[in-house]
Design an enzyme around this catalytic site. Structure first.
Site, PDB file in Angstrom:
ATOM      1  N   LYS A 205      -8.567  -8.710  -6.673  1.00  0.00           N
ATOM      2  CA  LYS A 205      -7.422  -9.318  -6.211  1.00  0.00           C
ATOM      3  C   LYS A 205      -6.338 -10.003  -7.363  1.00  0.00           C
ATOM      4  CE  LYS A 205      -6.805 -13.376  -3.454  1.00  0.00           C
ATOM      5  NZ  LYS A 205      -7.353 -14.421  -2.626  1.00  0.00           N
ATOM      6  N   GLU A 211     -15.585  -8.574 -15.623  1.00  0.00           N
ATOM      7  CA  GLU A 211     -16.541  -7.515 -15.139  1.00  0.00           C
ATOM      8  C   GLU A 211     -15.836  -6.371 -14.851  1.00  0.00           C
ATOM      9  OE1 GLU A 211     -16.709 -10.739 -14.223  1.00  0.00           O
ATOM     10  OE2 GLU A 211     -18.422 -11.689 -14.340  1.00  0.00           O
ATOM     11  N   GLY A 265     -11.288 -14.060  -1.634  1.00  0.00           N
ATOM     12  CA  GLY A 265     -12.048 -13.003  -1.920  1.00  0.00           C
ATOM     13  C   GLY A 265     -13.332 -12.699  -0.989  1.00  0.00           C
ATOM     14  N   ARG A 266     -14.191 -13.816  -0.523  1.00  0.00           N
ATOM     15  CA  ARG A 266     -15.244 -13.439   0.346  1.00  0.00           C
ATOM     16  C   ARG A 266     -14.888 -13.197   1.713  1.00  0.00           C
ATOM     17  NH1 ARG A 266     -15.153 -18.278  -2.339  1.00  0.00           N
ATOM     18  NH2 ARG A 266     -15.079 -20.158  -1.045  1.00  0.00           N
ATOM     19  N   GLU A 351     -21.060 -19.936  -1.496  1.00  0.00           N
ATOM     20  CA  GLU A 351     -19.896 -20.212  -2.228  1.00  0.00           C
ATOM     21  C   GLU A 351     -18.952 -20.995  -1.399  1.00  0.00           C
ATOM     22  OE1 GLU A 351     -18.553 -17.541  -5.480  1.00  0.00           O
ATOM     23  OE2 GLU A 351     -16.874 -17.069  -4.119  1.00  0.00           O
ATOM     24  N   HIS A 382     -44.196  -9.264   4.258  1.00  0.00           N
ATOM     25  CA  HIS A 382     -45.260  -9.075   3.512  1.00  0.00           C
ATOM     26  C   HIS A 382     -44.945  -9.611   2.106  1.00  0.00           C
ATOM     27  CE1 HIS A 382     -47.490  -6.087   5.662  1.00  0.00           C
ATOM     28  NE2 HIS A 382     -46.582  -5.816   6.364  1.00  0.00           N
ATOM     29  N   LYS A 502     -18.094 -19.397 -16.666  1.00  0.00           N
ATOM     30  CA  LYS A 502     -17.129 -18.405 -17.230  1.00  0.00           C
ATOM     31  C   LYS A 502     -16.504 -18.888 -18.517  1.00  0.00           C
ATOM     32  CE  LYS A 502     -15.270 -16.572 -13.082  1.00  0.00           C
ATOM     33  NZ  LYS A 502     -13.940 -16.489 -12.209  1.00  0.00           N
TER      34      LYS A 502
HETATM   35  C1  G6Q Z   1     -14.467 -15.059  -3.604  1.00  0.00           C
HETATM   36  C2  G6Q Z   1     -14.311 -15.320  -4.902  1.00  0.00           C
HETATM   37  C3  G6Q Z   1     -14.854 -14.317  -6.080  1.00  0.00           C
HETATM   38  C4  G6Q Z   1     -13.966 -13.234  -6.263  1.00  0.00           C
HETATM   39  C5  G6Q Z   1     -14.456 -12.544  -7.317  1.00  0.00           C
HETATM   40  C6  G6Q Z   1     -13.509 -11.394  -7.682  1.00  0.00           C
HETATM   41  O1  G6Q Z   1     -14.183 -15.626  -2.782  1.00  0.00           O
HETATM   42  O2  G6Q Z   1     -13.180 -15.628  -5.208  1.00  0.00           O
HETATM   43  O3  G6Q Z   1     -16.121 -13.778  -5.626  1.00  0.00           O
HETATM   44  O4  G6Q Z   1     -13.757 -12.483  -5.155  1.00  0.00           O
HETATM   45  O5  G6Q Z   1     -14.395 -13.290  -8.523  1.00  0.00           O
HETATM   46  O6  G6Q Z   1     -12.118 -11.528  -8.229  1.00  0.00           O
HETATM   47  P1  G6Q Z   1     -11.062 -10.424  -8.221  1.00  0.00           P
HETATM   48  O7  G6Q Z   1     -11.069  -9.828  -6.896  1.00  0.00           O
HETATM   49  O8  G6Q Z   1     -10.144 -11.171  -8.457  1.00  0.00           O
HETATM   50  O9  G6Q Z   1     -11.832  -9.527  -9.284  1.00  0.00           O
END
Ligand code: G6Q
Length: 536
Positions: A205, A211, A265-266, A351, A382, A502
């Site tokens: 996003k 990463e 994001g989530r 989160e 198990h 971070k």
């Molecule tokens: C979710 C968070 C987080 C995000 C990641 C990736 O709600 O905002 O998990 O999705 O940090 O972010 P980008 O999509 O910006 O790379």
């Protein structure tokens, strides 16, 4: 929104809890033959049995009063109306608009966002079709056989979970996922692939996530080293809100699938972030996933509170957390295809609701989000179920299954289902010392063979885990999380808690790779020194 503990219903629930705590569900079932009927709800073929929770009709009435007093109906209305309920980022929370095919108008900041949503869906439909049917080819003209999604957090967990959950529907193309900055993951994935037939979907996003950017650069080197720089055009597409970043990376913005700030994001698997799902199962099935979520949205928006599945589950979550002091929750899918569901829900729930400051900026004095974990049944049985059955910690759980498997093989599915039924029964009923003795247990072992029972669980049953039903299930959890967040008066849509680590990592990374003086605590300094020394 108000401090929930100041609401009259909260106070009544505290008093009620004193009596309810001493009650055993075994007795509740024995004394009320209609308990299942009273405490279960259906939506099409979805059955939610919440009767194996430590609730009485009084508990539910008081919890429903709490929902009214906390104005949950008003909060639901605000979310669907696009009000900026993510107050710390001043954003609306409009993932529900992404799956609403019926509506032609969704206003955000005075602009109708629906045409833009539909445009991106169309772009996803055309693109996924082209990839699946060999019309989108690699730089050397080869058909795309493998798609690698590079993203993390919300740009990974949702699509990864859904691609796995709907593997039965997979068509033509294999979809892989790389999220970890640990070079092992991308190395292991690309090792098995041919660059000429591999397409990378870079999902970010912000287009700034360390990463993802690092994995994307590694993927770009792999492609361009073998196929040349002009191959980027055919081997990379982007899912992002950041057109400038995408273009600077070298991806033509024609090959970018846009989404928006108001899709957190989530909560974004319904947006362009769902492209890997559409490529894996075909757009018609992806549309079914959206339709299933929309069916749950419609139910959530319209059903009375007492029959509203996410509201009921959210209220029971609060009852367990704040009154029965149950601090952990297990998600137990009796469906191998749902093996990533617990990981996905860990982010969605923890989160969202792992917060200790309320919407007014004040520290809360009550518990919020539970610790969530899980594994597919019967593997979990198990493993950690010992603690579920006999540990000192009481843990609530969700059992999820479908009556039919896509892989009916002899007795496999009836055996799986028998466990899906038996485990909640055992957790609820337990086994008394007398029952153990009656079964011939020697006296010295009786204490070990006693199961206290009274462990709460909810069972969710479908006919089959179709894309439509998966959409319903995920949307149910999204809304349950929303209800709990609203009851706790916290903002479920920010995630400031992920920032500090971070920030520190950026400093530490430079220090690991240099001889710079260290100014941390003695433990952190020593660990950096160790790594410097060992990597020298
Ligand atoms: C979710 C968070 C987080 C995000 C990641 C990736 O709600 O905002 O998990 O999705 O940090 O972010 P980008 O999509 O910006 O790379």
């Amino acid at each position: 929104m108000k401090n929930p503990t100041a609401l009259p219903a909260w106070k009544k629930l505290q008093q009620h809890c004193q009596q309810a705590k001493g009650m055993h569900m075994r007795d509740m079932f024995d004394s009320d033959k209609d308990r299942f009927k009273r405490f279960s709800v259906r939506l099409d073929d979805m059955l939610v049995d919440y009767s194996k929770n430590r609730i009485t009709p009084d508990t539910m009435n008081l919890l429903l009063d709490l929902a009214e007093e906390a104005d949950i109906p008003g909060a639901i209305g605000d979310m669907f109306a696009g009000k900026p309920i993510n107050n710390t980022e001043n954003r609306a929370v409009l993932h529900v608009a992404l799956r609403n095919a019926a509506k032609s108008h969704v206003t955000y900041d005075g602009v109708n966002v629906k045409p833009a949503i539909d445009k991106v869906l169309k772009q996803m439909e055309e693109f996924s079709y082209k990839v699946q049917h060999g019309q989108w080819r690699g730089a050397t003209g080869q058909r795309i056989t493998d798609v690698v999604n590079i993203g993390i957090g919300g740009s990974d967990l949702g699509p990864r979970m859904a691609v796995e959950a709907l593997k039965h529907y997979r068509q033509n193309v294999r979809v892989h996922f790389v999220s970890n900055v640990d070079g092992t993951e991308i190395t292991e994935v690309i090792e098995r692939l041919d660059p000429a037939s591999t397409l990378f979907v870079i999902s970010s996003k912000s287009w700034t996530t360390q990463e993802t950017m690092m994995n994307a650069l590694t993927a770009r080197c792999w492609i361009t080293d073998i196929l040349g720089p002009q191959a980027i055009e055919k081997h990379f597409v982007a899912l992002s809100t950041n057109a400038r970043g995408v273009s600077e990376f070298g991806i033509d913005t024609d090959n970018m699938f846009e989404f928006w700030d108001w899709a957190g994001g989530r909560y974004s698997l319904w947006s362009a972030i769902g492209l890997p799902i559409a490529i894996s199962i075909g757009f018609d099935n992806f549309r079914q996933l959206l339709n299933g979520a929309y069916a749950m949205d419609t139910h959530f928006l319209n059903a009375p509170l007492s029959e509203n599945i996410p509201v009921i589950l959210g209220l029971i979550g609060v009852w367990n957390t704040n009154f029965l002091d149950i601090r952990s929750h297990a998600v137990l899918p009796y469906d191998q295809y749902l093996h990533r569901l617990p990981a996905y829900l860990q982010q969605a729930d923890m989160e969202s609701n792992g917060k200790s400051v309320d919407r007014g900026g004040k520290r809360v004095k009550y518990s919020t989000g539970q610790v969530l974990f899980g594994e597919p049944g019967t593997n979990g049985q198990h493993s950690f179920y010992q603690l579920l059955h006999q540990g000192t910690e009481i843990i609530s759980s969700d059992f999820i299954a479908s009556a039919w498997s896509f892989n009916e093989a002899g007795l496999h599915h009836p055996v799986l289902l028998s466990n899906f039924i038996a485990q909640p029964e055992a957790l609820m009923r337990g086994k008394t010392a007398d029952e153990a003795k009656d079964q011939g247990c020697p006296d010295n072992l009786v204490p070990y063979k006693v199961f206290e029972g009274n462990r709460p669980s909810t069972s969710i049953l479908f006919d089959r885990m179709t894309p439509f039903n998966l959409g319903k299930l995920i949307a149910m959890y999204e809304h349950k999380i929303f209800v709990q967040g609203m009851l706790w008066n916290i903002n479920s849509y920010d995630q400031w808690g992920v920032q500090l680590g971070k920030e520190l990592a950026t400093v530490v990374c430079e220090q690991i790779m240099s001889d710079a003086a260290l100014g941390h605590d003695s433990s952190t300094n020593a660990m950096i020194e160790e790594i410097r020394h060992r990597r020298a």
